[in-house]
Design a protein around this motif. Structure first.
Motif, PDB file in Angstrom:
ATOM      1  N   VAL A  38     -50.729 -94.644  66.977  1.00  0.00           N
ATOM      2  CA  VAL A  38     -51.399 -94.092  68.155  1.00  0.00           C
ATOM      3  C   VAL A  38     -52.718 -93.518  67.661  1.00  0.00           C
ATOM      4  O   VAL A  38     -52.735 -92.649  66.791  1.00  0.00           O
ATOM      5  N   ARG A  39     -53.819 -94.036  68.192  1.00  0.00           N
ATOM      6  CA  ARG A  39     -55.140 -93.506  67.854  1.00  0.00           C
ATOM      7  C   ARG A  39     -55.600 -92.642  69.025  1.00  0.00           C
ATOM      8  O   ARG A  39     -55.793 -93.142  70.129  1.00  0.00           O
ATOM      9  N   LEU A  40     -55.754 -91.355  68.738  1.00  0.00           N
ATOM     10  CA  LEU A  40     -56.159 -90.386  69.744  1.00  0.00           C
ATOM     11  C   LEU A  40     -57.584 -89.968  69.427  1.00  0.00           C
ATOM     12  O   LEU A  40     -57.866 -89.443  68.352  1.00  0.00           O
TER      13      LEU A  40
ATOM     14  N   HIS B 290     -40.222 -86.882  72.198  1.00  0.00           N
ATOM     15  CA  HIS B 290     -40.335 -86.675  70.755  1.00  0.00           C
ATOM     16  C   HIS B 290     -41.697 -86.059  70.440  1.00  0.00           C
ATOM     17  O   HIS B 290     -42.721 -86.571  70.884  1.00  0.00           O
ATOM     18  N   GLN B 291     -41.709 -85.003  69.621  1.00  0.00           N
ATOM     19  CA  GLN B 291     -42.995 -84.437  69.224  1.00  0.00           C
ATOM     20  C   GLN B 291     -43.635 -85.326  68.161  1.00  0.00           C
ATOM     21  O   GLN B 291     -43.068 -85.560  67.103  1.00  0.00           O
ATOM     22  N   VAL B 292     -44.826 -85.845  68.476  1.00  0.00           N
ATOM     23  CA  VAL B 292     -45.561 -86.725  67.569  1.00  0.00           C
ATOM     24  C   VAL B 292     -46.390 -85.910  66.594  1.00  0.00           C
ATOM     25  O   VAL B 292     -46.403 -86.181  65.396  1.00  0.00           O
ATOM     26  N   ALA B 293     -47.099 -84.894  67.098  1.00  0.00           N
ATOM     27  CA  ALA B 293     -47.983 -84.103  66.246  1.00  0.00           C
ATOM     28  C   ALA B 293     -48.482 -82.885  67.002  1.00  0.00           C
ATOM     29  O   ALA B 293     -48.404 -82.821  68.230  1.00  0.00           O
ATOM     30  N   VAL B 294     -49.023 -81.939  66.230  1.00  0.00           N
ATOM     31  CA  VAL B 294     -49.813 -80.844  66.777  1.00  0.00           C
ATOM     32  C   VAL B 294     -51.194 -81.032  66.162  1.00  0.00           C
ATOM     33  O   VAL B 294     -51.348 -81.012  64.947  1.00  0.00           O
ATOM     34  N   VAL B 295     -52.191 -81.266  67.023  1.00  0.00           N
ATOM     35  CA  VAL B 295     -53.536 -81.616  66.567  1.00  0.00           C
ATOM     36  C   VAL B 295     -54.477 -80.447  66.807  1.00  0.00           C
ATOM     37  O   VAL B 295     -54.493 -79.869  67.889  1.00  0.00           O
ATOM     38  N   SER B 296     -55.273 -80.121  65.767  1.00  0.00           N
ATOM     39  CA  SER B 296     -56.315 -79.098  65.902  1.00  0.00           C
ATOM     40  C   SER B 296     -57.519 -79.546  65.076  1.00  0.00           C
ATOM     41  O   SER B 296     -57.426 -80.455  64.259  1.00  0.00           O
TER      42      SER B 296
ATOM     43  N   ASN C 171     -64.941 -84.956  68.448  1.00  0.00           N
ATOM     44  CA  ASN C 171     -65.550 -86.259  68.723  1.00  0.00           C
ATOM     45  C   ASN C 171     -65.186 -87.287  67.658  1.00  0.00           C
ATOM     46  O   ASN C 171     -66.049 -87.991  67.133  1.00  0.00           O
ATOM     47  N   SER C 172     -63.921 -87.348  67.332  1.00  0.00           N
ATOM     48  CA  SER C 172     -63.451 -88.292  66.322  1.00  0.00           C
ATOM     49  C   SER C 172     -62.052 -88.768  66.691  1.00  0.00           C
ATOM     50  O   SER C 172     -61.537 -88.439  67.756  1.00  0.00           O
ATOM     51  N   THR C 173     -61.448 -89.539  65.794  1.00  0.00           N
ATOM     52  CA  THR C 173     -60.159 -90.166  66.061  1.00  0.00           C
ATOM     53  C   THR C 173     -59.158 -89.785  64.980  1.00  0.00           C
ATOM     54  O   THR C 173     -59.489 -89.753  63.806  1.00  0.00           O
ATOM     55  N   ILE C 174     -57.937 -89.516  65.411  1.00  0.00           N
ATOM     56  CA  ILE C 174     -56.842 -89.248  64.487  1.00  0.00           C
ATOM     57  C   ILE C 174     -55.795 -90.348  64.671  1.00  0.00           C
ATOM     58  O   ILE C 174     -55.586 -90.839  65.784  1.00  0.00           O
ATOM     59  N   ARG C 175     -55.186 -90.775  63.554  1.00  0.00           N
ATOM     60  CA  ARG C 175     -54.117 -91.785  63.580  1.00  0.00           C
ATOM     61  C   ARG C 175     -52.772 -91.085  63.491  1.00  0.00           C
ATOM     62  O   ARG C 175     -52.539 -90.307  62.575  1.00  0.00           O
TER      63      ARG C 175
ATOM     64  N   ALA D 260     -60.242 -91.378  74.320  1.00  0.00           N
ATOM     65  CA  ALA D 260     -59.483 -92.628  74.411  1.00  0.00           C
ATOM     66  C   ALA D 260     -58.166 -92.506  73.667  1.00  0.00           C
ATOM     67  O   ALA D 260     -58.010 -91.694  72.755  1.00  0.00           O
ATOM     68  N   ILE D 261     -57.218 -93.343  74.076  1.00  0.00           N
ATOM     69  CA  ILE D 261     -55.948 -93.519  73.365  1.00  0.00           C
ATOM     70  C   ILE D 261     -55.733 -95.001  73.190  1.00  0.00           C
ATOM     71  O   ILE D 261     -55.907 -95.781  74.126  1.00  0.00           O
ATOM     72  N   ARG D 262     -55.326 -95.376  71.990  1.00  0.00           N
ATOM     73  CA  ARG D 262     -55.022 -96.783  71.693  1.00  0.00           C
ATOM     74  C   ARG D 262     -53.679 -96.817  70.970  1.00  0.00           C
ATOM     75  O   ARG D 262     -53.478 -96.064  70.016  1.00  0.00           O
ATOM     76  N   ILE D 263     -52.791 -97.674  71.425  1.00  0.00           N
ATOM     77  CA  ILE D 263     -51.484 -97.824  70.802  1.00  0.00           C
ATOM     78  C   ILE D 263     -51.335 -99.272  70.360  1.00  0.00           C
ATOM     79  O   ILE D 263     -51.545-100.194  71.152  1.00  0.00           O
TER      80      ILE D 263
END
Length: 108
Positions: free
Chosen positions: A29-31, A48-54, A58-62, A101-104
């Motif tokens: 999952v690209r967030l 299901h908890q995937v992640a906690v993002v902080s 203006n970038s993407t996390i995998r 955006a989100i890409r799966i």
């Protein structure tokens, strides 16, 4: 909230529903977006908890997701929770995180 050009702000809670036509042993999952450090976003997929993002700006996390967390040919739900959502710099709206955006896709 409504889109603001290249992104859309969430409030305290937001969700997306989607279908995937095929299965895979795992997914990426690209967030893409922005998350203020003092307002982490909890990402959940079908309970299901995937992640906690902080600290995302203006970038993407995998994010890696096991294949059995996604239901092929059925509705899936991705939830976002920002417990510290609130106004920012004179903007009175309850702002959570900025989604670009989100890409799966199947993991390689």
């Amino acid at each position: 909230d409504a889109p603001e050009g290249t992104h859309c702000w969430s409030g305290r809670e937001a969700k997306l529903e989607f279908k995937l036509a095929s299965t895979a042993p795992g997914y990426v999952v690209r967030l893409s977006g922005s998350v203020l450090p003092e307002r982490p976003v909890e990402v959940e997929l079908n309970g299901h908890q995937v992640a906690v993002v902080s600290d995302l700006w203006n970038s993407t996390i995998r994010l890696m997701v096991p294949g059995d967390w996604i239901n092929a040919n059925d509705i899936n739900q991705m939830k976002f929770l920002v417990r510290a959502a609130g106004p920012v710099a004179g903007d009175g709206r309850e702002l959570g995180f900025s989604l670009i955006a989100i890409r799966i896709e199947a993991a390689q």
